[in-house]
Write a protein that holds these residues in place. Sequence first.
Motif, short mmCIF file in Angstrom:
data_model
loop_
_atom_site.label_atom_id
_atom_site.label_comp_id
_atom_site.label_asym_id
_atom_site.label_seq_id
_atom_site.Cartn_x
_atom_site.Cartn_y
_atom_site.Cartn_z
N SER A 196 0.81 -1.22 0.00
CA SER A 196 0.00 0.00 0.00
C SER A 196 0.84 1.27 0.00
CB SER A 196 -0.94 0.01 1.20
OG SER A 196 -0.21 -0.04 2.41
N GLU A 212 -2.56 -2.23 -3.03
CA GLU A 212 -3.51 -2.34 -1.93
C GLU A 212 -3.78 -0.96 -1.33
OE1 GLU A 212 -2.28 -5.14 1.01
OE2 GLU A 212 -2.27 -6.83 -0.40
N GLU A 213 -4.96 -0.81 -0.75
CA GLU A 213 -5.33 0.43 -0.10
C GLU A 213 -6.25 0.11 1.07
OE1 GLU A 213 -5.87 4.60 -2.09
OE2 GLU A 213 -7.70 3.45 -2.38
N THR A 216 -7.13 -3.51 1.39
CA THR A 216 -7.90 -4.13 0.32
C THR A 216 -7.18 -4.02 -1.00
OG1 THR A 216 -9.97 -3.56 1.45
CG2 THR A 216 -10.12 -4.09 -0.90
N THR A 217 -7.22 -5.08 -1.80
CA THR A 217 -6.61 -5.04 -3.12
C THR A 217 -7.38 -4.09 -4.04
OG1 THR A 217 -5.80 -7.31 -2.91
CG2 THR A 217 -5.97 -6.42 -5.14
N VAL A 218 -6.65 -3.23 -4.71
CA VAL A 218 -7.27 -2.26 -5.63
C VAL A 218 -7.55 -2.95 -6.96
CG1 VAL A 218 -6.94 -0.08 -6.86
CG2 VAL A 218 -6.04 -0.36 -4.53
N SER A 219 -8.74 -2.76 -7.48
CA SER A 219 -9.10 -3.33 -8.77
C SER A 219 -9.14 -2.25 -9.83
CB SER A 219 -10.48 -4.01 -8.70
OG SER A 219 -11.50 -3.04 -8.50
N SER A 222 -12.16 0.08 -9.82
CA SER A 222 -12.29 1.16 -8.83
C SER A 222 -11.50 2.40 -9.21
CB SER A 222 -11.83 0.66 -7.46
OG SER A 222 -10.43 0.42 -7.46
N LEU A 223 -10.81 2.35 -10.35
CA LEU A 223 -9.98 3.46 -10.80
C LEU A 223 -10.56 4.09 -12.06
CD1 LEU A 223 -6.52 1.68 -10.36
CD2 LEU A 223 -7.68 3.19 -8.72
N HIS A 244 -2.64 3.89 -8.97
CA HIS A 244 -2.40 2.63 -8.28
C HIS A 244 -1.91 1.59 -9.28
CE1 HIS A 244 -3.76 2.94 -4.12
NE2 HIS A 244 -4.69 3.78 -4.54
N THR A 246 -1.87 -2.17 -10.39
CA THR A 246 -2.73 -3.34 -10.24
C THR A 246 -2.10 -4.54 -10.93
OG1 THR A 246 -4.02 -2.77 -12.21
CG2 THR A 246 -4.82 -1.94 -10.09
#
Length: 266
Positions: A196, A212-213, A216-219, A222-223, A244, A246
Amino acid sequence: MNRFRITTSTLACSLLALLACSNTDNSVTPSTTGSTSGTTSTTVSVGTGVPDVFKKIYGATSITTDGVYVYIKTTGMPDHKSAYYPTSNSLYESFTGTTFGGNRFSKNPNSISAQNFTFKIPLNPKAATTHTATNLGAIGVSLNGVPFFNQYAGPNQPLRNEIVSFDQWWGHPAPTNEYHYHVEPLYLTTVTATKSSLLGFLLDGFPVYGPEENGTTVSNASLDAYHGHTHATAEYPNGIYHYHITSTDPYINGSGYYGTAGTFSK
């Protein structure tokens, strides 16, 4: 990019700093992790007025600012072991396992060599009116001084054929012997920092964070189209747009720079 490799260019820069760099008022000596994967620490020459967040780029040889741009100079040498170092180098490590995405490693014909990179990025980044595409080659700089590249192996060519050549830390050198990351810089996210953490900056000055943020893993979903979003981070408690990394394409950056990019030279 202890964890640092002292090169001729590093020593030269240090000598020049002593003789002529009147804008240098302090230095930063990053701490070491004690990992057997890296080298020993060295000192980064830091100029007057450089914000603390940029001092996290421990792989730089110098970091200065003119009040409009930050100038980050690096040799581009990773501070971790790699099968792409010459066998005579203490950081050479043979690798025959699986690499990014579970692919069987297939070494490319290139080697790592010291470079003379300058990343010129906005000191105070702003959203661009017109967003420009990232170029092939360096699009940003990671904390260990290694460049970030975009999601292409060539003009509109996906990485699928290059991924097999990523080493154990998920980087590889170009035909010009410039080592770089197209995907998550695994050494940074697992040894020197966390999943993160802040990992570097793109040429538009906006920061790059890990996959991660808040645990939680960033997908990708979500960006936004540029592979980022805006909110507070540890380094920017008042909030900032940030990218981020990914685990799937486009990995670091999507449809171009969110801000107006500076320049990269070598």
